[in-house]
Design a protein around this motif. Sequence first.
Motif, mmCIF file in Angstrom:
data_model
loop_
_atom_site.group_PDB
_atom_site.id
_atom_site.type_symbol
_atom_site.label_atom_id
_atom_site.label_comp_id
_atom_site.label_asym_id
_atom_site.label_seq_id
_atom_site.Cartn_x
_atom_site.Cartn_y
_atom_site.Cartn_z
ATOM 1 N N ALA A 65 33.739 32.181 39.862
ATOM 2 C CA ALA A 65 32.626 31.348 40.247
ATOM 3 C C ALA A 65 31.518 32.145 40.858
ATOM 4 O O ALA A 65 30.358 31.791 40.774
ATOM 5 C CB ALA A 65 33.098 30.282 41.219
ATOM 6 N N GLY A 66 31.846 33.250 41.491
ATOM 7 C CA GLY A 66 30.826 34.063 42.104
ATOM 8 C C GLY A 66 29.853 34.602 41.100
ATOM 9 O O GLY A 66 28.675 34.789 41.393
ATOM 10 N N ALA A 67 30.327 34.868 39.892
ATOM 11 C CA ALA A 67 29.436 35.395 38.866
ATOM 12 C C ALA A 67 28.454 34.349 38.415
ATOM 13 O O ALA A 67 27.389 34.647 37.907
ATOM 14 C CB ALA A 67 30.243 35.905 37.671
ATOM 15 N N GLU A 68 28.806 33.077 38.601
ATOM 16 C CA GLU A 68 27.927 32.008 38.172
ATOM 17 C C GLU A 68 26.906 31.662 39.240
ATOM 18 O O GLU A 68 25.995 30.905 38.990
ATOM 19 C CB GLU A 68 28.742 30.760 37.837
ATOM 20 N N SER A 69 27.052 32.166 40.452
ATOM 21 C CA SER A 69 26.176 31.775 41.534
ATOM 22 C C SER A 69 25.006 32.724 41.682
ATOM 23 O O SER A 69 24.447 32.868 42.729
ATOM 24 C CB SER A 69 26.977 31.705 42.845
ATOM 25 N N GLY A 70 24.639 33.422 40.622
ATOM 26 C CA GLY A 70 23.446 34.249 40.662
ATOM 27 C C GLY A 70 23.731 35.720 40.650
ATOM 28 O O GLY A 70 22.811 36.523 40.717
ATOM 29 N N GLY A 71 25.018 36.156 40.597
ATOM 30 C CA GLY A 71 25.338 37.575 40.587
ATOM 31 C C GLY A 71 24.930 38.205 39.273
ATOM 32 O O GLY A 71 24.856 37.567 38.227
ATOM 33 N N VAL A 72 24.643 39.503 39.300
ATOM 34 C CA VAL A 72 24.267 40.233 38.099
ATOM 35 C C VAL A 72 25.525 40.609 37.331
ATOM 36 O O VAL A 72 26.402 41.286 37.860
ATOM 37 C CB VAL A 72 23.469 41.496 38.460
ATOM 38 N N ARG A 73 25.623 40.181 36.081
ATOM 39 C CA ARG A 73 26.795 40.478 35.270
ATOM 40 C C ARG A 73 26.562 41.793 34.539
ATOM 41 O O ARG A 73 25.458 42.074 34.065
ATOM 42 C CB ARG A 73 27.055 39.362 34.268
#
Length: 548
Positions: free
Chosen positions: A157-165
């Motif tokens: 979920a952290g990747a969906e909260s605005g983190g750069v993939r």
Amino acid sequence: MTTTTRASDAADPAAQPDADDPSEPATCREPTPAPEPASASDRDPRLDSGPAQGPGSDREAGLNSAPAERPGSDREAGLTSAPAERPGSGEETALATGQGPEPGSGREANPASGSAQEPGSRQESGPDSGPAQGGGSGQARDCSSAARGPAATGSGAGAESGGVRPTLVTRELLLRCATIVGASASFFLLLSVVPLYAERSGASGGAGLASGTLMLATVCGELATPRLVARYGYRRALAAGLVLLGAPALVLTASDGMAWIAAVCFVRGVGFALTIVAGGALTATLIPAERRGEGLALAGAMEGVPSFIALPLGVWFAAHVGYTAVCVAGGLLALAAVAVVPALPGHAPTGDGHKASVGVLAGFRTGALARPTAVFATTALGVGIIVTFLPLAVPSGATGLVAAALFVQPAASTAANWFAGRSGDRHGSQRLVLPALLLSASGLLLTALTGSAVAVLTGVALFGVGFGMAQNATLALMYARVPESGYGTVSALWNSAYDAGMGFGALGYGALAAATGYPLAFTLTAGLMLVALVPALGDRRRPSVAAR
């Protein structure tokens, strides 16, 4: 599958918060007592919990008063589970790696969901996860996640909260996809042509002997490849596989003797095993752990699409141009792919090959790998049954239905594979394994209504969705549970489960259908697939062990 070196953020001194840096978030700095009491509105609510207790206290580091995380963060309810075991304990020791997880291997996992986490993610440092405190200090707090922000959460979920993939499609991965296309096209172009050529030679049972020799050599080669990869590296093993797959095809029609045909099939089977096991392990090293599922889906599409085209094209090509021409074409497709291999990363698993690699037998004995392998092998039973017996099971003359069904099943699998990859990267692959098994069994059960075109098409579509999900979820889960030195073993276990499942499915269903008829055999096989609920449910109940 591009080589990227992903070191743990926790091991990077530059990523650690500086206690003297005034730009550091206030939550990461030791509270300094004010000369006079602050008002209730100004006080940090965490300070009301009283002083930090000593080691072992229930209130260590303000566990009972941690502020709520931002929506979409990685601190889901699963964080309250027990801390991970020390490296080298439990089933991890059976892998015989002799070392802990490598940075960026994706082996850090959410104990509740089984989703792979990147080192240094919020999951590691969150106070509710119960990490061991250093130096016996009850006040030690890890604020690195707050300092790095959402970009450090990696996956889930952290990747969906605005983190750069991280970037998925890189130059190295594209080159690896070129070798996948070459090997797949070469293999499937001749898959049906060689048995036809063997039958034309006049040998009794020549078609079955040719196919059987090819698959036997493939399975044996798959089990032996991890040792070769450990000794010689991914690139050399992949190049050797492409040569062994392509060169014998050039001379297949030099003789029509059955011994010659069987020998060519054996060598090509070993070559194909090297390409899929060594190549599969190399692919895993080229994909960021945060996007492993999506990357594996991309690689699967690169293999699946050529098979759709090359399998029927080979038969047509042989009928209209001749066996020699199609065999030469198949050989050149594999040999042409060798040209890009030198541009691929040439690194091998770290450490001494025999000590650092995970043995295949150790993999079979390790529940964290054996359980998903068993589930996937069970779903693969249905592929062998549908491909082999559906044309015989439906009413005679329903050639259009057979053609549609044999297109719908792999198309549904490819789409579901991609969906499972994207969903698994965000929410964890482990949660998809059980639904995949149930969908596969349900689809096979519905296909038992062979007299109904709607039932057959719906059934193969349901099975295709379940099988595609199982393909991606089990493979991603297994890669996440070993260090890089174990990627070859994972690839060998998974591919041998695929081939063995298809083979045993066709063989067992044929014997069963001879006694019961096709519809009842479909029904009984669907029920038999539910036996795999045992490893599937066992894997869900043991996430902390499986995640290592």
